[in-house]
Design an enzyme around this catalytic site. Structure first.
Site, PDB file in Angstrom:
ATOM      1  N   LYS A   1       9.133 -68.804  48.144  1.00 24.82           N
ATOM      2  CA  LYS A   1       9.166 -70.198  48.590  1.00 24.82           C
ATOM      3  C   LYS A   1      10.588 -70.764  48.527  1.00 24.82           C
ATOM      4  O   LYS A   1      11.485 -70.143  47.944  1.00 24.82           O
ATOM      5  CB  LYS A   1       8.206 -71.022  47.717  1.00 24.82           C
ATOM      6  CG  LYS A   1       6.726 -70.603  47.849  1.00 24.82           C
ATOM      7  CD  LYS A   1       5.798 -71.548  47.069  1.00 24.82           C
ATOM      8  CE  LYS A   1       4.337 -71.169  47.235  1.00 24.82           C
ATOM      9  NZ  LYS A   1       3.427 -72.169  46.603  1.00 24.82           N
TER      10      LYS A   1
ATOM     11  N   TYR B   1      -1.246 -73.641  55.839  1.00 20.06           N
ATOM     12  CA  TYR B   1      -2.043 -74.114  54.691  1.00 20.06           C
ATOM     13  C   TYR B   1      -3.238 -74.962  55.124  1.00 20.06           C
ATOM     14  O   TYR B   1      -3.741 -75.763  54.340  1.00 20.06           O
ATOM     15  CB  TYR B   1      -1.158 -74.909  53.724  1.00 20.06           C
ATOM     16  CG  TYR B   1      -0.320 -74.040  52.800  1.00 20.06           C
ATOM     17  CD1 TYR B   1      -0.919 -73.284  51.784  1.00 20.06           C
ATOM     18  CD2 TYR B   1       1.063 -73.980  52.920  1.00 20.06           C
ATOM     19  CE1 TYR B   1      -0.166 -72.491  50.920  1.00 20.06           C
ATOM     20  CE2 TYR B   1       1.828 -73.183  52.058  1.00 20.06           C
ATOM     21  CZ  TYR B   1       1.200 -72.451  51.060  1.00 20.06           C
ATOM     22  OH  TYR B   1       1.945 -71.675  50.196  1.00 20.06           O
TER      23      TYR B   1
ATOM     24  N   PHE C   1      -2.881 -82.699  47.599  1.00 17.35           N
ATOM     25  CA  PHE C   1      -1.497 -82.213  47.552  1.00 17.35           C
ATOM     26  C   PHE C   1      -1.019 -81.617  48.884  1.00 17.35           C
ATOM     27  O   PHE C   1       0.095 -81.113  48.975  1.00 17.35           O
ATOM     28  CB  PHE C   1      -1.333 -81.175  46.437  1.00 17.35           C
ATOM     29  CG  PHE C   1      -2.289 -80.001  46.495  1.00 17.35           C
ATOM     30  CD1 PHE C   1      -2.022 -78.919  47.323  1.00 17.35           C
ATOM     31  CD2 PHE C   1      -3.444 -79.988  45.727  1.00 17.35           C
ATOM     32  CE1 PHE C   1      -2.893 -77.837  47.388  1.00 17.35           C
ATOM     33  CE2 PHE C   1      -4.324 -78.906  45.780  1.00 17.35           C
ATOM     34  CZ  PHE C   1      -4.049 -77.830  46.617  1.00 17.35           C
TER      35      PHE C   1
ATOM     36  N   ARG D   1      -1.384 -60.748  43.134  1.00 16.63           N
ATOM     37  CA  ARG D   1      -1.819 -61.987  42.474  1.00 16.63           C
ATOM     38  C   ARG D   1      -1.550 -61.909  40.968  1.00 16.63           C
ATOM     39  O   ARG D   1      -1.140 -62.884  40.346  1.00 16.63           O
ATOM     40  CB  ARG D   1      -3.316 -62.244  42.724  1.00 16.63           C
ATOM     41  CG  ARG D   1      -3.713 -62.491  44.177  1.00 16.63           C
ATOM     42  CD  ARG D   1      -3.269 -63.804  44.735  1.00 16.63           C
ATOM     43  NE  ARG D   1      -3.667 -64.949  43.940  1.00 16.63           N
ATOM     44  CZ  ARG D   1      -3.527 -66.219  44.346  1.00 16.63           C
ATOM     45  NH1 ARG D   1      -3.013 -66.492  45.549  1.00 16.63           N
ATOM     46  NH2 ARG D   1      -3.875 -67.215  43.581  1.00 16.63           N
TER      47      ARG D   1
ATOM     48  N   THR E   1      -1.378 -70.261  39.245  1.00 17.71           N
ATOM     49  CA  THR E   1      -0.770 -71.212  40.182  1.00 17.71           C
ATOM     50  C   THR E   1       0.195 -72.160  39.481  1.00 17.71           C
ATOM     51  O   THR E   1       1.283 -72.437  39.986  1.00 17.71           O
ATOM     52  CB  THR E   1      -1.888 -72.017  40.887  1.00 17.71           C
ATOM     53  OG1 THR E   1      -2.789 -71.094  41.509  1.00 17.71           O
ATOM     54  CG2 THR E   1      -1.316 -72.945  41.935  1.00 17.71           C
TER      55      THR E   1
ATOM     56  N   ARG F   1       5.748 -66.229  38.298  1.00 20.78           N
ATOM     57  CA  ARG F   1       5.711 -67.690  38.162  1.00 20.78           C
ATOM     58  C   ARG F   1       6.125 -68.123  36.761  1.00 20.78           C
ATOM     59  O   ARG F   1       6.751 -69.177  36.592  1.00 20.78           O
ATOM     60  CB  ARG F   1       4.316 -68.212  38.544  1.00 20.78           C
ATOM     61  CG  ARG F   1       4.133 -68.229  40.066  1.00 20.78           C
ATOM     62  CD  ARG F   1       2.719 -68.494  40.482  1.00 20.78           C
ATOM     63  NE  ARG F   1       2.618 -68.864  41.897  1.00 20.78           N
ATOM     64  CZ  ARG F   1       1.475 -68.968  42.550  1.00 20.78           C
ATOM     65  NH1 ARG F   1       0.326 -68.744  41.927  1.00 20.78           N
ATOM     66  NH2 ARG F   1       1.467 -69.305  43.825  1.00 20.78           N
TER      67      ARG F   1
ATOM     68  N   ASN G   1       6.508 -73.191  42.569  1.00 22.19           N
ATOM     69  CA  ASN G   1       5.963 -72.042  41.837  1.00 22.19           C
ATOM     70  C   ASN G   1       6.355 -70.717  42.493  1.00 22.19           C
ATOM     71  O   ASN G   1       5.692 -69.703  42.346  1.00 22.19           O
ATOM     72  CB  ASN G   1       4.457 -72.175  41.610  1.00 22.19           C
ATOM     73  CG  ASN G   1       3.670 -72.194  42.907  1.00 22.19           C
ATOM     74  OD1 ASN G   1       4.246 -72.109  43.999  1.00 22.19           O
ATOM     75  ND2 ASN G   1       2.360 -72.284  42.803  1.00 22.19           N
TER      76      ASN G   1
ATOM     77  N   HIS H   1       4.103 -67.244  47.093  1.00 28.32           N
ATOM     78  CA  HIS H   1       2.752 -67.300  47.652  1.00 28.32           C
ATOM     79  C   HIS H   1       2.232 -65.879  47.772  1.00 28.32           C
ATOM     80  O   HIS H   1       3.006 -64.968  48.073  1.00 28.32           O
ATOM     81  CB  HIS H   1       2.759 -67.950  49.043  1.00 28.32           C
ATOM     82  CG  HIS H   1       1.468 -67.746  49.792  1.00 28.32           C
ATOM     83  ND1 HIS H   1       0.399 -68.597  49.637  1.00 28.32           N
ATOM     84  CD2 HIS H   1       1.063 -66.757  50.627  1.00 28.32           C
ATOM     85  CE1 HIS H   1      -0.612 -68.139  50.372  1.00 28.32           C
ATOM     86  NE2 HIS H   1      -0.231 -67.023  50.982  1.00 28.32           N
TER      87      HIS H   1
ATOM     88  N   GLU I   1      -2.670 -63.987  57.433  1.00 21.78           N
ATOM     89  CA  GLU I   1      -1.351 -64.478  57.013  1.00 21.78           C
ATOM     90  C   GLU I   1      -0.240 -63.523  57.444  1.00 21.78           C
ATOM     91  O   GLU I   1       0.844 -63.965  57.814  1.00 21.78           O
ATOM     92  CB  GLU I   1      -1.333 -64.687  55.496  1.00 21.78           C
ATOM     93  CG  GLU I   1      -2.231 -65.841  55.075  1.00 21.78           C
ATOM     94  CD  GLU I   1      -2.242 -66.087  53.568  1.00 21.78           C
ATOM     95  OE1 GLU I   1      -2.890 -67.057  53.150  1.00 21.78           O
ATOM     96  OE2 GLU I   1      -1.599 -65.308  52.826  1.00 21.78           O
TER      97      GLU I   1
HETATM   98  P1  ADP Z   1      -2.156 -70.171  44.937  1.00 18.29           P
HETATM   99  O1  ADP Z   1      -0.792 -70.363  45.570  1.00 18.29           O
HETATM  100  O2  ADP Z   1      -2.051 -69.725  43.509  1.00 18.29           O
HETATM  101  O3  ADP Z   1      -3.080 -69.308  45.767  1.00 18.29           O
HETATM  102  P2  ADP Z   1      -3.684 -72.459  45.938  1.00 18.29           P
HETATM  103  O4  ADP Z   1      -3.974 -71.606  47.141  1.00 18.29           O
HETATM  104  O5  ADP Z   1      -4.829 -73.070  45.228  1.00 18.29           O
HETATM  105  O6  ADP Z   1      -2.822 -71.628  44.849  1.00 18.29           O
HETATM  106  O7  ADP Z   1      -2.709 -73.636  46.346  1.00 18.29           O
HETATM  107  C1  ADP Z   1      -1.638 -73.424  47.245  1.00 18.29           C
HETATM  108  C2  ADP Z   1      -0.395 -74.067  46.682  1.00 18.29           C
HETATM  109  O8  ADP Z   1      -0.580 -75.470  46.619  1.00 18.29           O
HETATM  110  C3  ADP Z   1      -0.043 -73.654  45.240  1.00 18.29           C
HETATM  111  O9  ADP Z   1       0.720 -72.471  45.174  1.00 18.29           O
HETATM  112  C4  ADP Z   1       0.720 -74.849  44.729  1.00 18.29           C
HETATM  113  O10 ADP Z   1       2.094 -74.788  45.098  1.00 18.29           O
HETATM  114  C5  ADP Z   1       0.057 -75.999  45.459  1.00 18.29           C
HETATM  115  N1  ADP Z   1      -0.960 -76.622  44.594  1.00 18.29           N
HETATM  116  C6  ADP Z   1      -2.152 -76.098  44.227  1.00 18.29           C
HETATM  117  N2  ADP Z   1      -2.837 -76.945  43.437  1.00 18.29           N
HETATM  118  C7  ADP Z   1      -2.058 -78.043  43.294  1.00 18.29           C
HETATM  119  C8  ADP Z   1      -2.199 -79.279  42.612  1.00 18.29           C
HETATM  120  N3  ADP Z   1      -3.290 -79.566  41.886  1.00 18.29           N
HETATM  121  N4  ADP Z   1      -1.170 -80.166  42.682  1.00 18.29           N
HETATM  122  C9  ADP Z   1      -0.068 -79.889  43.410  1.00 18.29           C
HETATM  123  N5  ADP Z   1       0.128 -78.724  44.090  1.00 18.29           N
HETATM  124  C10 ADP Z   1      -0.845 -77.821  44.047  1.00 18.29           C
HETATM  125 MG    MG Z   2      -3.853 -69.633  47.664  1.00 22.15          MG
END
Ligand code: ADP
Ligand code: MG
Length: 141
Positions: A10, A50, A58, A86, A92, A103, A113, A116, A127
């Site tokens: 990212k 997304y 968010f 993962r 996350t 992370r 973070n 992805h 993707e």
């Molecule tokens: P991951 O990236 O671990 O698969 P998600 O797919 O749930 O997580 O979410 C996508 C991205 O959105 C996360 O990597 C994070 O940057 C952001 N995100 C997820 N949950 C939150 C939250 N509660 N508040 C702010 N940003 C969030």
């Molecule tokens: Mg995800």
């Protein structure tokens, strides 16, 4: 099972100059980069990528952040690549990520973070094709 997954370093990871370190970890863990490219998403492209999160509170911040600077996208191939990636990424929220994960090492917050990773075979396929053409994925045979 030999799988492919999509990884994104990212904007925060590119800015922090940890691209090389993250790719080293992928190679070391046999998450083999079979295609790599730098790009920058428009806000619209980030919203498309997304889309699954469009109703989450968010979504706006996430897609603004993901379009805020250059990213590095990788197609990784390896045994059980989706889950192993993962695991290497960690939780996350970097605060909750286990020791030794990307992370934990490089993430600063829920937004920033660092990486992805696809979460399932169907999303991995979608993707990867969001960023790469079929011919980009055949270099390693
Ligand atoms: P991951 O990236 O671990 O698969 P998600 O797919 O749930 O997580 O979410 C996508 C991205 O959105 C996360 O990597 C994070 O940057 C952001 N995100 C997820 N949950 C939150 C939250 N509660 N508040 C702010 N940003 C969030
Ligand atoms: Mg995800």
């Amino acid at each position: 099972m030999l799988e492919r997954t999509l990884a994104i370093i990212k904007p925060d990871g590119v800015k922090a100059k940890v691209v090389g370190e993250i790719i080293r970890r992928y190679e070391q863990d046999s998450l083999n980069p079979i295609a790599i490219r730098s790009t920058r998403l428009t806000k619209e492209q980030a919203e498309k990528f997304y889309y699954i999160h469009r109703e989450r509170p968010f979504y706006g911040d996430l897609t603004s952040f993901m379009s805020s600077g250059p990213i590095v996208v990788l197609a990784l191939e390896g045994e059980n690549a989706i889950l192993r990636h993962r695991d290497l990424m960690g939780a996350t929220n970097p605060v909750e990520a286990a020791e030794g994960t990307l992370r934990k090492a490089f993430g600063a917050s829920l937004d920033c973070n660092v990486v992805h990773g696809s979460d399932a075979p169907e999303t991995a396929l979608e993707e990867i094709s969001f960023f790469f053409k079929d011919e980009d994925l055949t270099l390693f045979g």
